[in-house]
Write an enzyme that holds these catalytic residues in place. Structure first.
Site, PDB file in Angstrom:
ATOM      1  N   ASP A 184       0.846  -1.184   0.000  1.00  0.00           N
ATOM      2  CA  ASP A 184       0.000   0.000   0.000  1.00  0.00           C
ATOM      3  C   ASP A 184       0.887   1.241   0.000  1.00  0.00           C
ATOM      4  O   ASP A 184       2.102   1.160   0.202  1.00  0.00           O
ATOM      5  CB  ASP A 184      -0.888  -0.028   1.253  1.00  0.00           C
ATOM      6  CG  ASP A 184      -2.042   0.960   1.188  1.00  0.00           C
ATOM      7  OD1 ASP A 184      -2.453   1.320   0.078  1.00  0.00           O
ATOM      8  OD2 ASP A 184      -2.528   1.353   2.261  1.00  0.00           O
ATOM      9  N   GLU A 238       2.646   4.818  -4.195  1.00  0.00           N
ATOM     10  CA  GLU A 238       2.671   5.707  -5.374  1.00  0.00           C
ATOM     11  C   GLU A 238       4.025   6.382  -5.611  1.00  0.00           C
ATOM     12  O   GLU A 238       4.323   6.650  -6.795  1.00  0.00           O
ATOM     13  CB  GLU A 238       1.582   6.782  -5.238  1.00  0.00           C
ATOM     14  CG  GLU A 238       0.178   6.255  -5.346  1.00  0.00           C
ATOM     15  CD  GLU A 238      -0.259   5.482  -4.097  1.00  0.00           C
ATOM     16  OE1 GLU A 238      -1.028   4.522  -4.234  1.00  0.00           O
ATOM     17  OE2 GLU A 238       0.207   5.835  -2.993  1.00  0.00           O
ATOM     18  N   ASP A 269      -9.124   3.899  -2.662  1.00  0.00           N
ATOM     19  CA  ASP A 269      -9.973   4.376  -1.562  1.00  0.00           C
ATOM     20  C   ASP A 269     -11.254   5.001  -2.093  1.00  0.00           C
ATOM     21  O   ASP A 269     -11.394   6.219  -2.189  1.00  0.00           O
ATOM     22  CB  ASP A 269      -9.195   5.382  -0.714  1.00  0.00           C
ATOM     23  CG  ASP A 269      -8.025   4.737   0.004  1.00  0.00           C
ATOM     24  OD1 ASP A 269      -7.997   3.492   0.092  1.00  0.00           O
ATOM     25  OD2 ASP A 269      -7.136   5.460   0.474  1.00  0.00           O
TER      26      ASP A 269
END
Length: 983
Positions: free
Chosen positions: A337, A340, A418
């Protein structure tokens, strides 16, 4: 290459017939960096022999600084798809996407950059043939599909473009693409079961309780997930000694009841001497560096963090060794997670673009972060995958990644990030999963029920109904939300979830077979309906239905209609409905294509309950010639023996002769022994009716078909029973009922204002908030927020969250799409002390390019003892605008004193008063897209202007003077928004 250069590109044959590489020039070809999208980068470089020539030759335009735009013009009527993980509609025609991996919490349908980058477009031509186009660049890339039948790619430096086709069908393009970027790794079979997750199940006891409840209630589940709270202070590769004192023992308990465990690992490593990961990373010199070559430090969950530089094989090997040791704790899968990479407390939400990566030559060498940003998550997933493979070579790794690049399916599954617990995001989850499949990533799904916010029972049940049939099926929700397990929303919702998941598990033999097909051919597991007939233009926009091979899944994303009440567009041919005696208004309707055989298993609660000796059923839909075929792939469900031939691929056929249907195995592949099991045959007749026969798998089974009159009677009876069943079912109650007070009936209905250039979404019941402001001509979403926070708000005081943004508003008047009326809505909220805050939002009739918001604080019943005046109030206009390209935006204006102002995100918060105020106009300028959001107002009504830069957003506030008001002296600010082209 000269700045003004433009023209046709030079081309070369690569890979296979029909695939071509285009470069701006021979020099640009030689200067291009290695491909990170190709599974074997050398295949992009090696020319192939052949006589074929490209059917479409792109043109390029060069700009100063080495930027390059590539344009492909295709026949009128071409439809565009792909673009990877993109929100909004399935058909991308008219849309624009920017490939820049972004922590896009709470994204909306107009968000142009999400967590993954796929600079890829699938073009379906008017005749049904298809062409694929890949801009093979890791840099930020604009994909512009707004001009009809035209593809434009723009990036900051030269890059090759690879075209695939035109081929006869979209499926053929996907297969050809897979020869370049690779296919999905064959997933372990357990990973195709249902996954349960939340942020966070905070102890071993809680984890075991959740899984045992699934078993007790007979609801299928194979996987439970551990979010960041299992760690010791958010330190990766550690466990909290109080809450997870013995993770291996916990996992053993899970395995004993048929459940596996997946654990999170983030890239942000706590900068703390004595923490073994930080110490070993520093010793091995693996951290991303700043321009001054010191390690970059950014704030994430543990506080100050350093970040591994996965562009280096040395770093990937270091990380893989940590993963190898980590899985010895009973770790079945890993969740990457925040990769990015996400960084807190910065406007860009990520690290500076001038950070340095010391990449190996085979991935691009030493480059700044802007070069590697979009592939950082994929390289992390690759390293995690390799570490799991090192830890247990007998098992297939399972990795889930949030950030990715085209080609990351080789290492990891993904989810859509999300999302929000609302109906819009339920609807959006279907095209998002399909787009990922059309971009080479077939193993994906959304957070079922929505991540942010609280699902309602009806929303959760409906989402589970369709989510149970997505390739990756996981329920997940954020901290602070209500429980989102299937039993959390009442008995009716629980029953829908049970039925939905039992349906998935009965279809697992088919779903597993589709993954084998995808692994070997590159064809997505879930495909849009137009794959059944690419020539039918009416199928190209269908986005509430999808195909799982020959199985058509028709869902409803409307809160007021079940799938059985919706009109579904079916492809041409025979499509026969069926179910497992599980039909329900909140479950999708299933159809099987004529000519197909569908293998299904027994109802089970977890994958381990099914073994190869279990009985099997075949659902058969004969075509107009009385024939049908189907395939079934079987192996150990894990490991790699299948690559050495240790599998069984069975080809079944059915054929009608003289009223007798014969079902048999007409071909099989692989060395796996055929199980000794019973085989049940179900021939669909229509209307859900079927006739059945029993036999043994591998042998011929004969079934005598009923007469035409008997078929008609069986179909009529089946349709009547189905209708009665649906009428008897207790619907899921919803909790979103109006409160009954005056105005609530209007206030509880979200309002869309759509006219001219604008689409606004307004939720009157919480502060009269505008949660979405979309400029239609440019497809730019300037404002997008959750229902309960941010968006466009107004306060009645100088303090944050004062009265005016928290109370329920009532709608006093609205004119929507009425002839001769302005598109507008008027609302008011009681802010106490005899005051109301009134607001009229209008799209102007005489100038529909403009949104006008006319707001005032008015005294309605101020007592005589106060002299007719209220308390001190200030009308504070507080819009939170989304920054789609945070490094490319400024707030610009000319002040009353004539000075030119340009405020960048680094400035934090600035207040402008007196002659420093804007002279009636200021702009939010997005230089990346060449657009400005212009805000006009009357300076006499505004005493103060405030700019506050947040993480990925900005507040541009207008404040009135602060004073008491009476009935005769309200406070008013009337201001307007318009979008202006700036380049």
């Amino acid at each position: 290459m000269a700045a003004a250069a433009a023209g046709a590109m030079v081309w070369a044959r690569v890979l296979e017939e029909g695939v071509f590489r285009f470069d701006a020039s021979e020099a640009a070809r030689a200067a291009a960096g290695p491909s990170l999208s190709f599974a074997d980068p050398r295949r992009r470089e090696a020319p192939r022999e052949g006589a074929d020539a490209p059917a479409v030759v792109p043109a390029f335009e060069a700009a100063p600084g080495g930027a390059q735009r590539v344009v492909l013009k295709l026949p009128s009527g071409t439809s565009f798809y792909g673009t990877g993980e993109a929100s909004g509609p399935l058909e991308r025609t008219g849309k624009r996407v920017f490939t820049w991996n972004t922590d896009a919490w709470g994204f909306g349908p107009g968000t142009t950059s999400l967590y993954q980058s796929h600079p890829w477009v699938l073009a379906v031509l008017p005749d049904g043939k298809a062409l694929g186009v890949l801009a093979d660049t890791t840099r930020r890339c604009e994909i512009d599909l707004r001009q009809e039948s035209t593809i434009k790619f723009s990036a900051s430096s030269a890059y090759p473009v690879i075209t695939f086709g035109p081929f006869n069908s979209p499926a053929d393009v996907m297969t050809s693409l897979s020869h370049a970027i690779g296919t999905v790794s064959m997933p372990p079979k357990w990973s195709l079961g249902y996954h349960q997750c939340r942020w966070s199940y905070d102890s071993s006891e809680k984890v075991l309780k959740v899984v045992r409840t699934f078993r007790e209630k007979g609801i299928p589940c194979d996987v439970v997930w551990m979010d960041i709270d299992y760690m010791d202070g958010f330190r990766c590769f550690t466990f909290d000694s109080n809450r997870f004192p013995d993770p291996k023992s916990m996992v053993n308990d899970l395995h004993s009841i048929g459940c596996t465990a997946i654990w999170m690992l983030d890239p942000g490593i706590k900068k703390e001497e004595g923490y073994f990961v930080y110490d070993s990373g520093s010793k091995n010199d693996v951290w991303i560096q700043k321009a001054d070559v010191s390690p970059f430090v950014g704030d994430v969950w543990p506080g100050d963090c350093v970040f591994p530089d996965y562009t280096s094989q040395k770093t990937r090997a270091w990380w893989a060794s940590l993963v190898k040791d980590f899985i010895s704790n009973g770790v079945d899968g890993i969740w990457n997670d925040m990769n990015e990479p996400a960084v807190f407390k910065t406007t860009t939400k990520t690290m500076p673009e001038n950070n340095i990566h010391r990449g190996d030559a085979d991935v691009g060498g030493v480059q700044n972060h802007s070069y590697y940003h979009n592939v950082y998550g994929m390289l992390m997933a690759r390293s995690t995958y390799e570490g799991m493979a090192m830890g247990n070579a007998a098992k297939r790794p399972f990795v889930l990644t949030r950030a990715g690049f085209i080609g990351s399916q080789r290492y990891a599954a993904t989810w859509t990030g999300d999302n929000l617990s609302n109906w819009e995001h339920l609807h959006m989850s279907l095209p998002m999963v399909l787009q990922l499949g059309l971009s080479g990533q077939p193993l994906s799904g959304p957070d079922i029920g929505g991540f942010a916010g609280n699902a309602t029972p009806k929303l959760f049940g409906r989402w589970m109904g369709v989510g149970a049939l997505f390739p990756f099926s996981r329920g997940h929700t954020e901290t602070g939300s209500v429980d989102h397990e299937p039993w959390s929303f009442g008995e009716e919702c629980e029953e829908v979830c049970r039925l939905a998941l039992l349906r998935r598990y009965r279809l697992l033999p088919h779903i597993y077979t589709l993954f084998y097909r995808s692994h070997t051919t590159g064809i997505p597991v879930a495909t849009p309906v137009f794959f059944a007939d690419p020539q039918d233009p009416e199928l190209r926009k269908v986005e509430t239905s999808f195909l799982l091979g020959p199985l058509l899944v028709c869902a409803s994303t409307s809160p007021n209609k079940g799938a059985h009440e919706c009109a579904h567009k079916l492809p041409k041919g025979i499509w026969l409905p069926f179910d497992f005696a599980d039909s329900h208004p909140d479950l999708p309707v299933l159809y099987l294509c004529g000519g197909a055989i569908l293998p299904v298993g027994l109802p089970i609660r977890h994958v381990g309950e099914a073994n190869l000796e279990d009985d099997l059923s075949l659902i058969v839909a004969l075509d107009e010639n009385g024939k049908a075929e189907g395939i079934l792939f079987e192996d150990a469900g894990d490991g790699y023996a299948f690559t050495q031939g240790d599998y069984l691929l069975t080809y079944y056929s059915a054929e009608l002769h003289s009223s007798v249907v014969t079902v048999k195995v007409f071909k099989s592949e692989g060395s796996w022994r055929r199980p000794k099991r019973n085989l049940k045959i179900n021939i669909l007749l229509g209307g859900g009716a079927m006739v059945s026969a029993d036999g043994v798998d591998g042998g011929e089974i004969h079934l005598t078909m009923p007469s035409e009159s008997q078929v008609s009677s069986l179909v009529a009876t089946s349709e009547l029973e189905h209708k009665k069943r649906l009428e008897m079912i207790q619907p899921i109650p919803d909790i979103d009922e109006p409160s009954g007070q005056e105005g609530a009936e209007l206030s509880k209905i979200p309002v869309d204002l759509k006219s001219g250039d604008w689409l606004l979404k307004i939720v009157p019941w919480i502060g009269g908030r505008i949660i979405s402001m979309t400029h239609l001509p440019s497809d730019s979403q300037w404002l997008h927020s959750r229902i309960e926070i941010n968006g466009y708000e107004e306060y009645s005081g100088t303090e944050y969250r004062s009265a005016g943004c928290t109370e329920e508003y009532k709608v006093t008047r609205r004119y929507l799409e009425q002839s001769g009326e302005e598109e507008s809505i008027c609302m008011e909220g009681d802010i106490g002390g005899g005051l109301v805050l009134q607001r009229q939002i209008s799209i102007l009739k005489d100038n529909p390019k403009i949104v006008q918001i006319d707001s005032s604080i008015q005294a309605r019943s101020v007592g005589a003892g106060s002299g007719g005046f209220s308390r001190l109030v200030c009308l504070r206009v507080h819009p939170t605008f989304t920054l789609l390209h945070p490094t490319e935006v400024v707030v610009a204006f000319t002040a009353i004193n004539g000075s030119k102002q340009e405020i960048s995100p680094e400035s934090g918060e600035i207040i402008f008063e007196g002659d420093l105020r804007p002279n009636g106009e200021w702009m939010l300028v997005d230089k990346c897209v060449g657009l400005s959001l212009v805000n006009r107002f009357d300076p006499s009504e505004v005493s103060k202007c405030l700019v506050h830069w947040g993480t990925g957003d900005v507040n541009m506030e207008l404040w009135s003077e602060e004073r008491p008001v009476s009935k005769d002296t309200p406070i008013r600010i009337c201001h307007q928004y318009e979008v202006r082209q700036t380049n």
